[in-house]
Motif scaffolding. Structure first.
Motif, short mmCIF file in Angstrom:
data_model
loop_
_atom_site.label_atom_id
_atom_site.label_comp_id
_atom_site.label_asym_id
_atom_site.label_seq_id
_atom_site.Cartn_x
_atom_site.Cartn_y
_atom_site.Cartn_z
N LYS A 68 60.76 -12.56 -26.96
CA LYS A 68 61.68 -11.62 -26.49
C LYS A 68 62.63 -12.00 -25.24
O LYS A 68 62.12 -12.84 -24.36
CB LYS A 68 60.88 -10.46 -26.29
N ASP A 69 63.72 -11.36 -25.38
CA ASP A 69 64.66 -11.67 -24.15
C ASP A 69 64.47 -10.79 -22.85
O ASP A 69 63.66 -9.73 -23.08
CB ASP A 69 65.91 -11.51 -24.50
N HIS A 113 57.94 -12.67 -22.85
CA HIS A 113 59.19 -12.38 -22.66
C HIS A 113 59.96 -13.52 -21.58
O HIS A 113 59.11 -14.26 -20.96
CB HIS A 113 59.56 -10.91 -21.50
N LEU A 114 61.32 -13.74 -21.70
CA LEU A 114 61.86 -14.88 -20.94
C LEU A 114 61.97 -13.98 -19.33
O LEU A 114 62.82 -13.04 -19.54
CB LEU A 114 63.04 -15.14 -21.63
N ASP A 132 63.26 -20.48 -14.70
CA ASP A 132 63.02 -19.74 -15.99
C ASP A 132 61.51 -20.10 -16.67
O ASP A 132 61.19 -21.28 -16.53
CB ASP A 132 64.08 -20.48 -17.10
N HIS A 138 58.41 -17.99 -19.19
CA HIS A 138 57.97 -16.79 -19.90
C HIS A 138 56.63 -16.46 -19.76
O HIS A 138 55.58 -16.86 -18.97
CB HIS A 138 57.50 -17.65 -21.49
N SER A 181 64.70 -6.97 -23.15
CA SER A 181 64.03 -5.88 -24.06
C SER A 181 62.73 -5.50 -23.13
O SER A 181 61.96 -4.75 -23.72
CB SER A 181 63.52 -7.02 -25.26
#
Length: 459
Positions: free
Chosen positions: A2-3, A338-339, A332, A334, A6
């Protein structure tokens, strides 16, 4: 996968303010409402936002990966204004070296000497009370913990007037830090009464510490205290000299803030909770009578004080002084599907984790024997009063010894009763602390006897 957008946002955010109002008005209830929304929940602080980690396993992952989830975010941005970049607050790239240099100060071989100073300071407090005296318990515990940190850090190098000023400055700084976390520049620089008091106390605190360090470095003697160990430290993995003057100052100020405020909060809550649970109080008194016979508790007595230690452990679960912390994502990554982009502020709460009913049966109950065999123990990552991983509190053993000796010594001499109308209220600032807690001191006479066993299923 998911980004980032979200991730659910906590409800009832206000325009411009976001969730500042519930975080100031009733932050504990607000935090405990978040797990129902998801493992990760977005919270807004004015124009900024942070992601609160509500799941214990995801919290553990973030704490163990301190390179990606580095010290930072709204809380540490404010803390660094006070404690700089010492071992407690420095970025990941500096931490390993500072940790190696600081660790000898907390070596197990030094703890008995520190414990002697702790015993002496707590005995001084217990000796100062009189039968029937009404005590401002948080103030008494602040005085006691500040005596202990002064004795163990500086070998009592502070005169009484400077000691009192140090305690007052710590109180001023700590009580304003949480509110300052929500002040958006330039509001934090306006010449308000609160801002002026904070800046002045911060400057005096650093001035006091810098003067003592300069005198100690010029002296060169080893006084067997924490400061001597820090000044003499050399990194076995590095040819560079030990800590710089600024690094020692920042580290010592960190120890002063944590060592005074957190221990005082823990002891105040422990005394309050014991008085609210007569059966635990009876068993605690039986244990200290059998182990101490009315004498102050010493390092050698610790193995004979298992219930006392469990009372402290349960207090740290139910009311962890460090109840809310922030981190910053440095690359970056996870988490929870989610990222999280680099630069994201994240937060975790030991209070939230410690009050989850799926981890702790009847989590609102004060039950020291939940930590005793044969009761099933919670997962290691479900108990976080000292954090976890490489950034775990360097003074965790020191703090547990201090609180256990203090509680045992007080319980051996005194029974504390609540004063009607002043039974204390929890206040969530940088530390979770009790305010308006007054208790009447009743003298006790030690009655050596075997400790009373806990009835089956009772606390």
């Amino acid at each position: 996968m998911k980004d980032f957008p979200s991730i659910p946002t906590a409800p009832r955010a206000l325009p411009l303010l976001g969730h500042v109002v519930p975080l100031l008005r009733d932050p504990l209830a607000f935090l405990n409402s978040l797990p129902a929304l998801g493992e990760l929940v977005r919270v807004r602080l004015g124009p900024m936002s942070m992601i609160v980690i509500c799941d214990p396993e995801l919290t553990r992952r973030a704490l163990l990966d301190d390179r990606v989830f580095d010290k930072g975010g709204p809380l540490y941005d404010r803390l660094r204004e006070v404690i700089g970049d010492g071992v407690v607050s420095c970025p990941h790239q500096a931490h390993r070296r500072l940790r190696r240099l600081s660790q000898p100060a907390f070596h197990q071989a030094r703890l008995p000497d520190y414990a002697r100073a702790m015993t002496s300071c707590v005995r001084e407090t217990a000796d100062s009370w009189s039968p029937g005296q009404v005590l401002d318990v948080p103030a008494e515990m602040m005085t006691t913990s500040s005596r202990i940190i002064t004795a163990t850090l500086f070998s009592d190098a502070l005169p009484s007037t400077a000691h009192g000023r140090l305690t007052d400055d710590v109180t001023t700084v700590v009580k304003s830090l949480y509110q300052r976390m929500f002040l958006i520049p330039p509001l934090d620089r306006l010449p308000t009464r609160g801002n002026r008091a904070h800046v002045a106390a911060r400057a005096r605190l650093h001035g006091t510490v810098e003067r003592i360090i300069a005198e100690r470095r010029a002296d060169g003697a080893d006084y067997g205290d924490l400061l001597s160990a820090l000044v003499a430290a050399h990194d076995p993995e590095d040819d560079r000299p030990g800590m710089s003057g600024a690094e020692i100052t920042d580290t010592v100020v960190s120890f002063v803030l944590a060592g005074i405020e957190s221990t005082a909060a823990t002891l105040s809550s422990a005394l309050d909770l014991v008085a609210r649970h007569p059966e635990v109080e009876q068993r605690l008194h039986a244990e200290v009578d059998a182990a101490l016979g009315g004498a102050p508790a010493t390092h050698a007595d610790l193995p004979r004080l298992p219930l006392t230690e469990r009372v402290i452990t349960e207090t740290l679960r139910l009311r962890p002084p460090g109840w809310f912390f922030t981190r910053v994502v440095t690359a970056d990554t996870h988490l929870g599907g989610h990222l999280l982009p680099a630069g994201t502020s994240v937060a975790y709460s030991p209070y939230l984790i410690h009050h989850r009913p799926d981890l702790y049966p009847d989590p609102e109950a004060f039950s020291p024997d939940r930590w005793a065999a044969p009761h099933p123990q919670p997962p290691r990552h479900a108990f976080l009063p000292f954090a976890a991983g490489a950034r775990k509190c360097i003074g965790d053993s020191f703090s547990m010894i201090e609180a256990t000796l203090a509680l045992a010594t007080i319980a051996a001499r005194w029974r504390l009763e609540h004063v009607p109308g002043h039974r204390g209220r929890l206040a969530a600032a940088v530390t979770l602390e009790l305010r308006d807690l007054q208790m009447r001191a009743r003298p006790r006479t030690a009655t050596p006897a075997p400790a009373v066993p806990a009835p089956e299923g009772k606390p």
